[in-house]
Design an enzyme around this catalytic site. Structure first.
Site, mmCIF file in Angstrom:
data_model
loop_
_atom_site.group_PDB
_atom_site.id
_atom_site.type_symbol
_atom_site.label_atom_id
_atom_site.label_comp_id
_atom_site.label_asym_id
_atom_site.label_seq_id
_atom_site.Cartn_x
_atom_site.Cartn_y
_atom_site.Cartn_z
ATOM 1 N N LEU A 63 -5.816 44.330 -11.497
ATOM 2 C CA LEU A 63 -5.900 45.663 -12.124
ATOM 3 C C LEU A 63 -4.950 46.660 -11.466
ATOM 4 O O LEU A 63 -4.750 47.754 -11.978
ATOM 5 C CB LEU A 63 -7.339 46.192 -12.065
ATOM 6 C CG LEU A 63 -8.364 45.535 -12.988
ATOM 7 C CD1 LEU A 63 -9.737 46.163 -12.793
ATOM 8 C CD2 LEU A 63 -7.949 45.615 -14.447
ATOM 9 N N ASP A 151 -5.894 36.433 -2.701
ATOM 10 C CA ASP A 151 -4.973 36.088 -3.787
ATOM 11 C C ASP A 151 -3.705 36.945 -3.819
ATOM 12 O O ASP A 151 -3.700 38.121 -3.472
ATOM 13 C CB ASP A 151 -5.651 36.162 -5.148
ATOM 14 C CG ASP A 151 -4.735 35.622 -6.231
ATOM 15 O OD1 ASP A 151 -4.444 34.421 -6.177
ATOM 16 O OD2 ASP A 151 -4.266 36.398 -7.069
ATOM 17 N N ASP A 304 -5.014 35.252 -14.862
ATOM 18 C CA ASP A 304 -4.086 35.732 -13.832
ATOM 19 C C ASP A 304 -3.247 36.889 -14.380
ATOM 20 O O ASP A 304 -2.038 36.985 -14.112
ATOM 21 C CB ASP A 304 -3.208 34.606 -13.286
ATOM 22 C CG ASP A 304 -2.566 34.970 -11.951
ATOM 23 O OD1 ASP A 304 -2.825 36.076 -11.440
ATOM 24 O OD2 ASP A 304 -1.796 34.142 -11.420
HETATM 25 ZN ZN LIG Z 1 -2.814 33.673 -7.105
#
Ligand SMILES: [Zn+2]
Length: 424
Positions: A63, A151, A304
């Site tokens: 986001l 991530d 993703d």
């Molecule tokens: Zn990733």
């Protein structure tokens, strides 16, 4: 009491195998009844010809809020979610600052109450995503964190990853792993293979992802603590996860629509909208990823969704990795998997709602009476062409631009309220 009657849809609920024509009655914010009914005092949404299914659950969304709101923000990202039928999303912590502090998680959760999707913050597993010190998992959970991840990059060392897996298991939340061995990435811009060689563009070997996947599985097996592998893109990763699951290791996996629909052939355009991490792979990898979905090795499809501005994406070699995806995910998967006859609709919807909800332990992915009235309504047959200028988020970096897709979200309902309606 607020009442809404969705009339005449084909209702598909993967949580119980329900698939028949029915009306759905919503009272206040929950599903009150399913079947044929009249509710004279209810507002009516005519859904004849449409399919009604549990709102989609997207486990992997960027986001960009706080700190990178020129790319996307909490509210614009949730508008994109609603336009794609996504009613619950997990947002990644690689923001500025990183979501490594309980106050940041609490602030995001508080601001999300007015958004057009339910937002589940994923907290950083290490402070500043630096891979040095674990964050306080219990305090982050108490503030509203729904999962942990570094991530954007892997948890830097195997030692830290092992401790993160144990800490996540103690608090009972999932650990989302971006599997990548950074010493093998070497500044590659696309998949390393025949196409990258032909183009003279530096590539990233599949081994960069697969060494990471192997590490996470080994640590998962050693500790017995669950791990969830994000954005699986290679045959080797699928096969390792399949073998580990067969041996009883508690590993799960997801893939993204672009790995199902596209290959590294797209990079011949030298258009940075086709650059993501991991990169688009070969048709053999794509086939393996699809097989992984069909046999359940990969239980979830997550987008993703990674917005970047047109200026950032302007130059192929300098652009950051990532592509947006929430507004196109259902249509891409319908077009690639269902309309080709490879997969049935109920199984696809399970991978996009019921399964990720169960994996993450959130109350979603079902239309059973009493459940929150989070619903996607779509026309399975309607064709449309993806025009980046008509999407609802802030950024336009879609790798599906110009593609004609079959299947279109017509309306999205969140907690009984219509949060999106297609024009026309
Ligand atoms: Zn990733």
């Amino acid at each position: 009491m607020e009442r809404l009657l969705i009339r005449g849809a084909r209702v598909i609920d993967p949580s119980c195998g329900y698939d028949r024509s029915a009306d759905i009655l919503i009272e206040n914010s929950a599903i009150a009844a399913l079947g044929e009914m009249d509710a004279a005092d209810a507002a009516v949404l005519d859904a004849a010809g449409w399919i009604a299914a549990p709102g989609l659950v997207d486990l992997h969304v960027h986001l960009r809020d706080p700190g990178q709101t020129q790319k996307e923000d909490l509210l614009s990202g949730c508008r994109a979610a609603a336009a794609g039928g996504v009613t619950s999303l997990f947002c990644m912590p690689n923001t500025t600052p990183a979501l490594d502090d309980p106050a940041l998680i609490a602030d995001l959760s508080a601001r999300a109450t007015s958004a057009s999707a339910r937002v589940y913050p994923v907290a950083a597993a290490t402070k500043g995503l630096r891979g040095e010190t674990l964050t306080d998992f219990a305090a982050l959970k108490a503030a509203g964190a729904a999962a942990f991840s570094d991530d954007g990059r892997p948890v830097l060392t195997a030692d830290l990853m092992e401790r993160a897996l144990k800490a996540a298991a103690v608090v009972g939340l999932p650990l989302f792993a971006h599997s990548e061995e950074l010493t093998l990435t070497r500044g590659g811009l696309m998949n390393e293979g025949a196409v990258s060689e032909e183009l003279g563009v530096p590539g990233v070997t599949r081994a960069a992802e697969e060494v990471g996947t192997a590490r996470e599985i080994a640590l998962c097996a050693a500790t017995g603590c669950p791990v969830h592998i994000c954005h699986v893109s290679t045959r080797g990763s699928v096969e390792m996860i399949r073998a580990a699951q067969a041996a009883g290791v508690p590993v799960t996996g997801e893939t993204a629509p672009h790995y199902i629909a596209l290959t590294d052939e797209c990079l011949r355009s030298l258009d940075a909208d086709y650059r993501m991490s991991p990169p688009l792979r070969t048709s053999d990898d794509r086939e393996a990823v699809i097989e992984g979905l069909l046999d359940g090795t990969l239980s979830a499809i997550a987008t993703d969704h990674a917005p970047h501005t047109p200026a950032e994406k302007a130059e192929f070699a300098k652009a950051p990795n990532g592509a947006i995806g929430m507004e196109t995910s259902l249509a891409v998967c319908l077009t690639t998997l269902v309309h080709t006859g490879r997969w049935d609709l109920l199984s696809l919807l399970r991978a996009m709602s019921t399964a990720p909800a169960a994996l993450a332990g959130i109350p979603a992915g079902t239309l059973q009476v009493g459940a929150p009235a989070d619903i996607v309504l779509f026309d399975q047959q309607e064709e449309w062409t993806v025009d980046p200028d008509r999407l609802h988020g802030k950024s336009k970096n879609t790798p599906f631009k110009g593609m004609t897709l079959k299947g279109r979200v017509k309306a999205t309902i969140l907690g009984g309220k219509i949060v999106y309606r297609a024009e026309g």
